[in-house]
Enzyme design. Structure first.
Site, mmCIF file in Angstrom:
data_model
loop_
_atom_site.group_PDB
_atom_site.id
_atom_site.type_symbol
_atom_site.label_atom_id
_atom_site.label_comp_id
_atom_site.label_asym_id
_atom_site.label_seq_id
_atom_site.Cartn_x
_atom_site.Cartn_y
_atom_site.Cartn_z
ATOM 1 N N LYS A 84 0.823 -1.215 0.000
ATOM 2 C CA LYS A 84 0.000 0.000 0.000
ATOM 3 C C LYS A 84 0.857 1.265 0.000
ATOM 4 C CE LYS A 84 -4.303 -1.947 1.619
ATOM 5 N NZ LYS A 84 -3.865 -3.341 1.904
HETATM 6 C C1 LIG Z 1 -4.428 -4.485 1.314
HETATM 7 C C2 LIG Z 1 -3.601 -5.738 1.239
HETATM 8 C C3 LIG Z 1 -3.911 -6.804 0.371
HETATM 9 C C4 LIG Z 1 -5.162 -6.817 -0.491
HETATM 10 O O1 LIG Z 1 -5.066 -5.910 -1.546
HETATM 11 P P1 LIG Z 1 -6.393 -5.417 -2.299
HETATM 12 O O2 LIG Z 1 -5.920 -4.359 -3.206
HETATM 13 O O3 LIG Z 1 -7.296 -4.885 -1.216
HETATM 14 O O4 LIG Z 1 -6.973 -6.588 -2.976
HETATM 15 C C5 LIG Z 1 -3.056 -7.889 0.300
HETATM 16 N N1 LIG Z 1 -1.962 -7.955 1.073
HETATM 17 C C6 LIG Z 1 -1.626 -6.962 1.932
HETATM 18 C C7 LIG Z 1 -0.423 -7.116 2.777
HETATM 19 C C8 LIG Z 1 -2.427 -5.814 2.039
HETATM 20 O O5 LIG Z 1 -2.087 -4.848 2.902
#
Ligand SMILES: *Cc1c(COP(=O)(O)O)cnc(C)c1O
Length: 433
Positions: free
Chosen positions: A107
């Site tokens: 993120k």
């Molecule tokens: C947010 C997140 C996901 C999922 O990603 P999406 O874009 O919501 O499908 C997977 N792994 C981690 C570590 C995350 O923080």
């Protein structure tokens, strides 16, 4: 770039406007209305460039015309200032490591780009803003770290005291500067209620409140970049079509991959790697979309029972189930399988996966076995294994070390302000002080 709402009853807007609005006025999500494709020989010519330079090319191609060229390139380089290596694992499976940013999870890519482009727009207008975020842990830390030091922006992060991990608290509450951490004596829902009410409070207009919501298109588009970088890393044109296995929750990452494909990246298909929260795999099998409460798993960032980006994913496929099925294979991975994959990958390859990455690798291996897939598969590793010390100690007998910048986190002073109670009046007074 022109963007429309997935609900189709809001007027089309520029990227800038979509960015500042977050949600479209009809409640839908913004999505580009057309895909300016990049010829594959142009993509190939980027081979060997660092990810920051690939990012400048991809994002300039997409939205560059709305910004000053040099300033835009500088902010993109600054957002993509950490690597995203692709590591070969096994028989045609590689791992794309997306956890080398400040909060050790993917993120960071979206949050850092959104923060800088936001700062750019405020600078241009001589304006300022206050970003409010309610968090149960991960989103708040990515936003806090992403906006740290960005001029003209104050961030107020509300989190439930005692209900986030000590490491998450260190990631949001030890920064100081333009990041104000507010420890709330209540639950995540209390935090969210306070934030929602503040957004509706006209008497706070002078603060220029804004959100850095995960549905903001400004967080999604930068996530296309590492798909390009990874295809180039596994050989580019020599690798041909590749398959991406994407650990999925709200489907933002997967949607970004499909956008990269629409832009011309040679992707054969995607694997939507879900934990036992399997709304999308079930939909692909049965054609029925059944939202439901999420159940907790080891890969907790993927515990989602009604994925917010589903309307975007559907729209990119022309709302056609057959097109979705042709492009995306849904796989649900059990908790046992996740643990087994962590153990086996370490024993056979000496490679340490976190539970989210393990879901991606387990799904990739299953697709190879069950469908005879022979194209290179790239599994995305979305979080650093050191963030999941407990599970890894259980499966491997040791805890992987945190990367250097975080080794001393436990001794950093927490600079949170304690909200004395969860009433809106108290929160409002804090914001205005
Ligand atoms: C947010 C997140 C996901 C999922 O990603 P999406 O874009 O919501 O499908 C997977 N792994 C981690 C570590 C995350 O923080």
């Amino acid at each position: 770039m022109i963007l429309g709402s997935t609900r189709r009853s809001a007027p089309p807007v520029s990227f800038r406007d979509a960015l500042l609005r977050g949600l479209a006025p009809d409640g839908g999500l913004y999505l580009p209305t057309s895909w300016p494709s990049v010829p594959s020989d142009v993509i190939s010519s980027w081979r060997g460039l660092p990810i920051g330079e690939i990012a400048v090319r991809v994002l300039t191609h997409l939205v560059g015309e709305e910004f000053d060229r040099t300033a835009f390139a500088d902010l993109v380089r600054d957002a993509f200032d950490f690597p995203a290596p692709t590591v070969p694992l096994d028989d045609g499976v590689s791992v794309l490591e997306l956890f080398h940013g400040p909060t050790l999870a993917f993120k960071d890519f979206g949050a850092r780009f959104l923060a800088r482009i936001f700062g750019y727009l405020l600078d241009e207008r001589g304006d300022h803003a206050t970003i409010l975020v309610a968090t149960s842990g991960d989103t708040g830390s990515a936003v806090a770290q992403g906006f740290f030091g960005v001029p003209r922006v104050q961030v107020v992060v509300l989190y439930p005291g005692g209900k986030v991990s000590r490491f998450q608290e260190a990631q949001m509450a030890t920064l100081g500067g333009n990041i104000r951490a507010l420890r709330v004596p209540g639950t995540f829902d209390d935090c969210q209620r306070l934030v929602k009410r503040a957004f509706l409070d006209d008497s706070l207009a002078g603060l220029h409140l804004s959100s850095a919501n995960s549905i903001n298109i400004g967080r999604l588009l930068p996530q296309t970049v590492y798909y390009f970088a990874s295809w180039l890393a596994v050989g580019g044109i020599d690798a041909g079509d590749v398959v991406f296995s994407v650990p999925s929750g709200n489907l933002g990452n997967l949607t970004a991959g499909v956008i990269a494909q629409r832009l011309g990246l040679p992707v054969g298909r995607f694997v939507a790697a879900c934990n036992t929260n399997d709304v999308l795999p079930e939909y692909l099998t049965t054609g029925a979309y059944r939202a439901r409460p999420a159940t907790p798993t080891l890969s907790n960032a993927m515990d989602v029972g009604d994925p917010s980006n589903f309307p975007r994913l559907a729209q990119v496929h022309g709302e056609a189930l057959a097109a979705l099925r042709a492009n995306i294979l849904g796989v649900s991975v059990s908790e046992d399988d996740t643990r087994r994959t962590i153990g086996e990958t370490y024993r056979t390859r000496r490679y340490v996966l976190d539970p989210h990455g393990a879901v991606g690798v387990a799904a990739a291996v299953r697709v190879q076995k069950e469908t005879g897939e022979r194209r290179p598969i790239i599994a995305l590793a979305t979080a650093h294994p050191a963030k999941f010390a407990d599970v890894l100690r259980e499966e491997l007998g040791f805890e992987p070390p945190l990367p250097e910048p975080w080794r001393d986190w436990a001794s950093r002073p927490v600079k949170a302000h304690d909200l004395p109670d969860v009433s809106y009046a108290t929160f409002r007074a804090y914001l205005l002080q």
